[in-house]
Design a protein around this motif. Sequence first.
Motif, mmCIF file in Angstrom:
data_model
loop_
_atom_site.group_PDB
_atom_site.id
_atom_site.type_symbol
_atom_site.label_atom_id
_atom_site.label_comp_id
_atom_site.label_asym_id
_atom_site.label_seq_id
_atom_site.Cartn_x
_atom_site.Cartn_y
_atom_site.Cartn_z
ATOM 1 N N GLU A 244 9.143 2.323 13.918
ATOM 2 C CA GLU A 244 10.130 2.048 12.882
ATOM 3 C C GLU A 244 9.679 0.851 12.056
ATOM 4 O O GLU A 244 9.658 -0.283 12.545
ATOM 5 C CB GLU A 244 11.493 1.763 13.516
ATOM 6 C CG GLU A 244 12.604 1.581 12.500
ATOM 7 C CD GLU A 244 13.957 1.360 13.159
ATOM 8 O OE1 GLU A 244 14.875 0.871 12.473
ATOM 9 O OE2 GLU A 244 14.087 1.669 14.360
ATOM 10 N N THR A 245 9.312 1.088 10.809
ATOM 11 C CA THR A 245 8.824 0.018 9.937
ATOM 12 C C THR A 245 9.833 -1.134 9.876
ATOM 13 O O THR A 245 11.031 -0.904 9.700
ATOM 14 C CB THR A 245 8.574 0.550 8.526
ATOM 15 O OG1 THR A 245 7.586 1.577 8.594
ATOM 16 C CG2 THR A 245 8.088 -0.559 7.604
ATOM 17 N N LEU B 66 -0.648 3.819 -7.553
ATOM 18 C CA LEU B 66 -1.264 2.745 -6.776
ATOM 19 C C LEU B 66 -0.368 2.349 -5.613
ATOM 20 O O LEU B 66 -0.838 2.151 -4.483
ATOM 21 C CB LEU B 66 -1.539 1.536 -7.674
ATOM 22 C CG LEU B 66 -2.187 0.319 -7.000
ATOM 23 C CD1 LEU B 66 -3.543 0.683 -6.422
ATOM 24 C CD2 LEU B 66 -2.318 -0.832 -7.995
ATOM 25 N N PHE B 67 0.928 2.227 -5.881
ATOM 26 C CA PHE B 67 1.857 1.907 -4.800
ATOM 27 C C PHE B 67 1.783 2.965 -3.702
ATOM 28 O O PHE B 67 1.747 2.650 -2.507
ATOM 29 C CB PHE B 67 3.291 1.827 -5.340
ATOM 30 C CG PHE B 67 3.599 0.556 -6.095
ATOM 31 C CD1 PHE B 67 2.588 -0.301 -6.507
ATOM 32 C CD2 PHE B 67 4.914 0.228 -6.411
ATOM 33 C CE1 PHE B 67 2.875 -1.463 -7.213
ATOM 34 C CE2 PHE B 67 5.218 -0.929 -7.107
ATOM 35 C CZ PHE B 67 4.193 -1.777 -7.528
ATOM 36 N N TYR C 288 8.934 -2.025 -2.693
ATOM 37 C CA TYR C 288 8.648 -0.601 -2.463
ATOM 38 C C TYR C 288 8.304 -0.339 -0.998
ATOM 39 O O TYR C 288 8.830 0.594 -0.377
ATOM 40 C CB TYR C 288 7.499 -0.185 -3.381
ATOM 41 C CG TYR C 288 7.007 1.231 -3.166
ATOM 42 C CD1 TYR C 288 7.678 2.314 -3.716
ATOM 43 C CD2 TYR C 288 5.859 1.459 -2.404
ATOM 44 C CE1 TYR C 288 7.225 3.606 -3.515
ATOM 45 C CE2 TYR C 288 5.399 2.748 -2.194
ATOM 46 C CZ TYR C 288 6.083 3.820 -2.754
ATOM 47 O OH TYR C 288 5.632 5.092 -2.542
ATOM 48 N N LEU C 289 7.436 -1.170 -0.428
ATOM 49 C CA LEU C 289 7.024 -0.966 0.965
ATOM 50 C C LEU C 289 8.177 -1.196 1.933
ATOM 51 O O LEU C 289 8.300 -0.507 2.950
ATOM 52 C CB LEU C 289 5.860 -1.904 1.309
ATOM 53 C CG LEU C 289 4.534 -1.630 0.584
ATOM 54 C CD1 LEU C 289 3.511 -2.707 0.936
ATOM 55 C CD2 LEU C 289 3.992 -0.244 0.944
ATOM 56 N N SER C 290 9.016 -2.189 1.646
ATOM 57 C CA SER C 290 10.122 -2.478 2.557
ATOM 58 C C SER C 290 11.151 -1.353 2.565
ATOM 59 O O SER C 290 11.870 -1.171 3.551
ATOM 60 C CB SER C 290 10.793 -3.799 2.174
ATOM 61 O OG SER C 290 11.387 -3.712 0.893
ATOM 62 N N LEU D 109 4.460 -0.342 11.252
ATOM 63 C CA LEU D 109 4.115 -1.376 10.281
ATOM 64 C C LEU D 109 5.137 -2.497 10.333
ATOM 65 O O LEU D 109 6.348 -2.256 10.308
ATOM 66 C CB LEU D 109 4.063 -0.792 8.862
ATOM 67 C CG LEU D 109 3.841 -1.797 7.732
ATOM 68 C CD1 LEU D 109 2.456 -2.434 7.838
ATOM 69 C CD2 LEU D 109 4.033 -1.127 6.377
ATOM 70 N N LEU D 110 4.641 -3.715 10.407
ATOM 71 C CA LEU D 110 5.494 -4.909 10.321
ATOM 72 C C LEU D 110 5.063 -5.703 9.098
ATOM 73 O O LEU D 110 3.916 -6.153 9.003
ATOM 74 C CB LEU D 110 5.367 -5.780 11.578
ATOM 75 C CG LEU D 110 6.069 -7.141 11.517
ATOM 76 C CD1 LEU D 110 7.581 -6.973 11.338
ATOM 77 C CD2 LEU D 110 5.762 -7.962 12.764
#
Length: 1006
Positions: free
Chosen positions: A31-32, A130-131, A167-169, A177-178
Motif C-alpha cells: 500500500e503506497t 512524463l508523470f 500526482y504520485l501521492s 512505495l514510500l
Amino acid sequence: MEFAPVSPLFVGREAELSDLVHAAEVAEKGETQAVLVRGEAGVGKTRLVEELLRTLPPDRALAAVGGCIEVGGEGIPFAPFSAALRTLWHEQPDEVRAASAGQETLLARILPELDLAASVERPNDDVARLFELIARILERLASSRLVVLVIEDLHWADSSTRYLLGYLSRSRRLGRLLLVGTYRSDDIHRRHPLRPVLAEMDRLRSVRRIALRRFDRVEVTKQLTGLLGAPPEPNLLDEIFVRSDGNAFFVEELARAYRDHTAVGLDDLRDVLLERLEVLPETSQRIARVAAESGDVIGYPLLKAVVGLPEDELIEGLRAAVLAQILVSEPNGSEYRFRHSLVREAVSDSLLPGERALINRQYAEVMETDPSLARAGELAGRLAQHWYAADDDVKALRMSVGAADEARDRYAYADQLWLLERALQLWERVSEDVRADLPALRLPEGYPRRGHRPGHAGPGYLDLLATATVAARLGGDLDRAMRLTCDALEILAGKDEHHPSRAAWFWTRRAVLVQALNHGDGWKELQTAQALIDDLPSSVVHADVLAHVANWGAQHRPGRESRVAADRAVEYASQVGAEALELHARITRCWLGIETDVDGSCLAELYEVRQRAEKLGLVDIIGRVCLNLPSFLEGMGRSEEAIAEARHSIKTCRSLGLTDAEAWVHCNLSLSLFSVGRWPEAEAALDEAAAVAKSYKPRAAAVARRAYGLLVRGDVAEASDQLALARGLLGTEDLQPQFLVALAHFTMEIAARQGRIGEARAEFLRADAAGLTTGPIRYALPMLHVAAAIEADARQSTADTPSAEVLAAVRAAAARLTVVFPISRAFECLLRAELSRAEGADDPELWAAAVEAFEPMNRPYELAIALLGAGRALLANGSREEAADPLTRARQIATSLGAGLLLADVETLAQRVGAGTPSPTDVVASADRSDDAGADGLAAFGLTPRESEVLRLVARGYGNRRIAEVLYISQKTVSTHVSNILAKLGAASRTEATAIAHRRGLSLPE
C-alpha cells in the motif's frame, strides 16, 4: 577532545522514527504511503530520514534521495526526481530500462546523461506522459521490493516537482512505495506555492505528517555527548542549550565553536542568521534592533513606546518581521520574541556601541515613566540591565542592588548573581555618598550582620560578596562562587581591623565549595573557621560552623561522634535563635539516625523540618529535604513511597531553581525505579540527572548508576567504561563512604564478570580495610552479597577456589551490621544463602528463606537472584522436579527486566544440568534439546556473515558503540543487526544469544 561534525548518537525522535518505520512496513505490504516531515531549518529533518534509511534491510529495500535546489526565486525543474532516478538507474539499470522501453527520449528529459534526445524534438505537451513514465518506473521497481523515494527541501520545489509529488501521492497502484518529503515549516508562509499541494495531500488517508520540535535539555545533553565524545561540562551545556534553543544544527555549530575556542563569535553563522533581516524594510529592521535589547520577550506596549513609530507603521513593520520568521508572536497575543536566541544575539552584536547605549537608555526612561510596561516583579532587574548598558553607573548600581532581592524571590539565581556582580564591578566607579545610600539587601543565613559604618544603610562590599557567593552556589556556578569567596578572604586578610566572624563564615562556604569542586574534603577549611571563632562570644556564626561540622561528619565519619556533633549543633542553633541553622542540623541528625529508625521518629522529624522550611521560605533546607527524603525511604525498602516523594521533590526543586538538588533527586528516583523493576524509567531519570547536574558528585552518581544498569543488562565492557568515568568525576580529594561503597560493589562485579577474580577480591579487601563494609547498610549488604557470590562461583569453577580471607571478612562485616528494616533482612537472607554455597553447603532452605523474604518486597531483580539460587540448590541436592518452578520464574523475571547477566546465569545452569533434565519448564528443558544446529554453525540459524561478526563482538561484552567503532558502521546499524540476531536465535537478550550460541556448539568466528 575529539569532535564529530554530526553526533554519532541518534538523539530523541524515537516516536517520529517509529512513525516512519510503520509507514515503511505498511508500504512494504503493497500500500503506497507518503510521509511529510516538517520542521524549522536545522531541527534535524535530514538526520531523521537518514536513520530511517539505515534501518531498512538492504536486501529488501531500495532508497533514492533527491533534493530541491533554489536558484533565483524558483527551483530547478524536476531536480529532486532527476537525482533520485539517477540513483535508481545506477542501482537497477535493467529494470529502469525495461520500464521505460520505447520512451527513452522522454526519460532523458530528466536524465540528460542518457544522451538519447539530443536530436529529438521535445514537445511541450508531454508532461502527463512524463508523470506516467516516472510512475511506471517506480511501480516496476516497487513490485518486488520496498522503494523509498525521499524528496528533501520541498519549500524550494519548482512547480513541476510539486505537481509530480501530488500526482504520485494520489496514485494507489504503485505497490511497495514510500514517499518521504521534507520541508522547512518556517519558510512556508501563507502564500507559499507549496501550501495548496500540502492541503491536497492532507486529505489523503495514505499521507502522514510528522512535525519535528526542537530538542529539550536532555536531548541536547545527549547530542553534545556524542559530538564531544564525553558528557559536556554543566556551564557549557547551559550556554549551548540557551543559545541554540534546542536547534540541532545550532548545537553542532556552537559545539564546533567551543572546540575551536571561538564560542562567543560564531562568525560563520552571522551572515546566515542576519540574511532574512537584511532584506526586510528599514522599519522592520529598526524594530528588530530595538527588540534585540529587550531580552527574550518584549511586550507590544513597551516596543511601541521605545520604537516611537506611528502605530500603523509599527504594525506593518512587525508583520514583515513575523512573516520572515525573525519574530514570532507569543500565545497571549501581546508579546513577541525572536524565533531563535542566536538571531537575537546576532542582531544585538550588529549594533554600534552608541546605538546600543541609546536604545537601552530609551528602555530605561520609558519604564521609569510607566512601570506597568515591565512584567510584574521584573521592573528593577530590567532597569538595572538597561541603565548598565546605557553606561549610567550610578543608576545601574542602585538598581542592581535593589533588584537582587527581587531576583532571589523569583529563584532566579543566575539573574541575582549577574546583578550583584554588576554592583561589585561598579562599586569603585561611584562616590562614597552613592554607596552609603544604596538600598538594603537581604543577607545570607548565618552571615554576621554587624559591621556597618554609621550612615550606611545599604550593604558593604563584603556583604555583596557574601550574597553573590550564595547566589552562585544555588545557581550552580561553583567556580564563580569559589572565586568570590577567595576575593572576600583576601580582603579580610588584608584589613587592619579584622572581622573574624565574617572570615569564619566565608571559610565555611569555602569548605562546602572545596568539596563540591573535588578540590578537597573541606575539613581543613572548617578547622580554620572554628579556630577563628573559638574565643569569640556565642553568635549565629558559631551555630553555622557547628552545623557544617556535623554535616561533614555525617558525610565522612557516620557514627556516634557525628551524632553527638549534630545534637550539639541543634542545641546551639536553638540557643542563639538561628532557626534555619537548627533545621539544617536536624536534617543531619535524621540522616545519622535513619538506618535504625524503627519507630519512624527520624522520618517524622524530616517531614516536620520540611513543613517548617516551606513556611519560612528557606530554600536551601527545602532542597536538602527534597534530596534526602526519597533516599531515606528507599533505604527503608519503601520504594513506591520513595518514587512518589521523588517526583514531588523534583517539581519542588525545579520551581525553586535548585538544579543540583534536582539532579540528586533524579538519581534517587532512578534507584527506586530500578528497585521495583521499571528499568527504562530508571534510565530516563538518569538522563534527566545528567542534564541538570551542576557539580561533580551528582554527575558521578548518575554515571555510576548508569554503569550498574549496563552491567546487569549484560553490557559489561560499556559498564566498565562508565564506571571509570564516574570515578574520574568523583575525583580523589573528597571520598565519602556513601559513594565509595557503591563504586567498590560495581567494580567487584564488573571485574568478576570479566574473569578478573583477583582484582575483584582485592577491591573488596580494600573496601573492607577502609571500613566501607560497615555501612551505610543499604549499600554494604548488597556489596557483601556480591563478594560472597563471587566466592561461591569460584567454588564451582575448575580454575579457581574460594578465598578464605574474603569469606572471613564478609562474615565479620555482616556481624557488625545492625539490621532493622525488612529489606535489609531480605538481603541478609540472600547473603547467608550465598555464603552457604561459597562454603560448599548449598542449602535449599536458606535460599527458600531468601525467596520468601523478597516475595512481598516488589524487588523483582533480587527475587530472581534468590529464585535462581533456590533452583540451583535444589538441583545440587537432586530435587530436579522441584527446581523447575523457581528456575522458570527466575527466567521470566530476568527476561521481562532485560537482566542479561542473570539470564545468562540461568542458561549456564541449564547447560551444566545437561541432558536428561525433566521438563515442565523451558529453562531446565533447554538443556535437553539436541544440538542439531551445531554442525551447521551459525548459517543454520540464517545469520549473515556480518551478523556473525556482530554476535562475536556481543559475546565479548562489547556495547553497540564499540561494535560500531570496530566494524566501521553506525550504532543504528549495529542495533538492527542485534535485533535480527535475537530474532533468529530466539533469544530475549544479547547475553542469552551468546549463551545459546555456545550451548548449541556454534563456533563464533574470530
